[in-house]
Scaffold this active site. Structure first.
Site, mmCIF file in Angstrom:
data_model
loop_
_atom_site.group_PDB
_atom_site.id
_atom_site.type_symbol
_atom_site.label_atom_id
_atom_site.label_comp_id
_atom_site.label_asym_id
_atom_site.label_seq_id
_atom_site.Cartn_x
_atom_site.Cartn_y
_atom_site.Cartn_z
ATOM 1 N N HIS A 139 21.651 20.743 47.388
ATOM 2 C CA HIS A 139 21.894 19.452 48.041
ATOM 3 C C HIS A 139 20.628 18.787 48.601
ATOM 4 O O HIS A 139 20.671 18.103 49.621
ATOM 5 C CB HIS A 139 22.946 19.598 49.145
ATOM 6 C CG HIS A 139 24.297 20.007 48.649
ATOM 7 N ND1 HIS A 139 24.812 19.610 47.433
ATOM 8 C CD2 HIS A 139 25.260 20.815 49.205
ATOM 9 C CE1 HIS A 139 26.027 20.124 47.264
ATOM 10 N NE2 HIS A 139 26.312 20.873 48.315
ATOM 11 N N HIS A 209 29.918 14.464 50.378
ATOM 12 C CA HIS A 209 30.343 15.851 50.562
ATOM 13 C C HIS A 209 31.453 15.982 51.603
ATOM 14 O O HIS A 209 31.439 16.909 52.426
ATOM 15 C CB HIS A 209 29.135 16.703 50.945
ATOM 16 C CG HIS A 209 29.282 18.149 50.570
ATOM 17 N ND1 HIS A 209 30.286 18.944 51.067
ATOM 18 C CD2 HIS A 209 28.565 18.928 49.741
ATOM 19 C CE1 HIS A 209 30.151 20.166 50.563
ATOM 20 N NE2 HIS A 209 29.119 20.182 49.750
ATOM 21 N N GLU A 346 33.403 16.716 44.621
ATOM 22 C CA GLU A 346 32.154 15.947 44.658
ATOM 23 C C GLU A 346 31.882 15.377 43.269
ATOM 24 O O GLU A 346 31.623 16.120 42.328
ATOM 25 C CB GLU A 346 31.010 16.862 45.092
ATOM 26 C CG GLU A 346 31.257 17.525 46.434
ATOM 27 C CD GLU A 346 30.568 18.885 46.548
ATOM 28 O OE1 GLU A 346 29.353 18.972 46.324
ATOM 29 O OE2 GLU A 346 31.265 19.868 46.850
#
Ligand code: BGC
Length: 381
Positions: A139, A209, A346
């Site tokens: 991420h 997220h 996601e």
């Protein structure tokens, strides 16, 4: 009670927004003593003002913060007409900051999902990223955009645009990248529009997220939710959740969600991929459709709330909250968020695409415009 807190939050957020629009009154602190909720988001992170904002129409009430361009709450009515917050989070900006590595509600990137060995090459140059997930980068690393204070470019009662410019080399990524994310309310949905540009060839893969529980955040499980995903295959991963490069057909496996199945019905079956993810933590390769299309839905029988997902993206990471634990810090209102008490869906390009030439490309060149669009649409039945 939950409704009361939300109304306070909403009032606070509107006030903050109103004050921000007019003569920087919020900078002076004169609006900070109306309610506890107000002060809990009215803070400064990395020298930048952080606030809570609110969007509202007849069907949806959303609060968000510019710290990480992050969703804080999303209220929809359940089948009894009761307002239900379906997103996990915290009551204060400080708690979001302290627990940044769970990415609650945030925009993650520059590269959402994992990059293997935290490195990739582009035009012969090798870029080293932060190893924040074993040997891999997840991420965008700890210096990712979810941990930055974004600038609010414009906002109204039903839409807000947040912008962030990531300098060349930030978190190891090449190019100065300008990003914009617009959240807007539709008739029953929350639309997220992403835009980006760069001054040097780079990779970009942004997603939201949010952790959802359609029984209401704080409910103990999502295993009763019925999930449907338009995917014939998943991206196979190794024991560190990095793609092997192979696709696995879902037919006849616990990954077949082409027809609705409860999340819990097959999650503990004997399957190598479920073992490595400790449950579902996989990229579903969405059936190719043209442009913006419906790709998934989730239904919670207890509340009657259904969430549909529409996107322009080729992939969907389904994460069933396998790394959540009973000892995680408490969430909103002191509620616990135990093992598998939320799911993430996601929308994204595939994990580790910069190292997998056969995957859809995540390369962004100067002069090109990065665009992506996702909507979470809510119904009750
Ligand atoms: C990843 C999980 C990770 C989670 C952290 C998800 O996107 O796929 O492996 O634990 O993010 O919140």
């Amino acid at each position: 009670m939950r409704r009361k807190v939300f109304i306070a939050l909403l009032a606070t957020a509107s006030l903050t927004y109103a004050c921000q629009q007019g003569a920087n009154k919020s900078e002076t602190g004169e609006t900070t003593n109306d309610s506890t909720e107000q002060t809990t988001f009215d803070t400064v992170i990395d020298g930048k003002d952080v606030k809570l904002y609110a969007l509202q129409n007849e069907k949806l009430q959303v609060t968000l913060t510019n710290y990480g361009a992050r969703l804080v709450s999303l209220h929809v009515k359940n089948k009894e007409g009761k307002e239900t917050d379906v997103i996990l989070g915290y009551d204060t900006a400080d708690e979001f900051k302290q627990n940044a590595s769970n990415y609650y509600g945030a925009i993650v990137g520059r590269y959402g999902n994992r990059i293997g060995n935290a490195t990739f090459t582009l035009d012969g140059a090798t870029y080293e990223l932060e190893k924040n997930n074993g040997e891999n980068s997840l991420h965008g690393g700890t210096n990712g955009v979810y941990n930055k204070v974004w600038t609010v470019e414009q906002s109204s009662d039903t839409a807000i645009t947040l912008a962030y410019t990531s300098p060349d080399g930030e978190a190891g990524y090449p190019g100065t990248v300008t990003m914009k994310v617009t959240y807007s309310l539709t008739d029953g949905g929350l639309l997220i529009d992403y835009e980006g540009s760069t001054d040097k060839k780079t990779v970009l893969n942004l997603t939201n997220h949010a952790y959802f529980n359609l029984n209401g955040e704080g409910d103990a499980t999502i295993l009763d939710h019925e999930l449907q995903i338009d995917a014939d295959a998943i991206t196979e991963v190794d024991e560190t959740l990095i793609p092997t490069g192979k696709s696995l057909a879902v037919a006849g496996t616990a990954f077949d969600f082409r027809k609705p199945q409860t999340i819990g019905s097959r999650i503990d079956t004997d399957n190598e991929q479920l073992k490595v993810g400790q449950g579902y933590d996989h990229n579903f390769e969405l059936v190719k459709g043209e442009g913006f299309r419906k790709v998934a839905s989730v239904y919670a029988p207890k509340t009657g709330i259904e969430m549909q997902i529409l996107t322009t993206e080729p992939g969907l990471q389904f994460y069933s909250g396998n790394f959540m634990t009973d000892s995680d810090p408490k969430g909103k209102g002191g509620k616990g968020y135990p093992f598998r008490s939320a799911f993430c869906l996601e929308t994204q390009h595939f994990p580790d695409s910069p190292n997998q030439p056969s995957f859809p490309s995540t390369v962004l060149k100067p002069g090109e415009k990065y665009t992506s669009k996702t909507e979470y649409r809510f119904l009750v039945r």
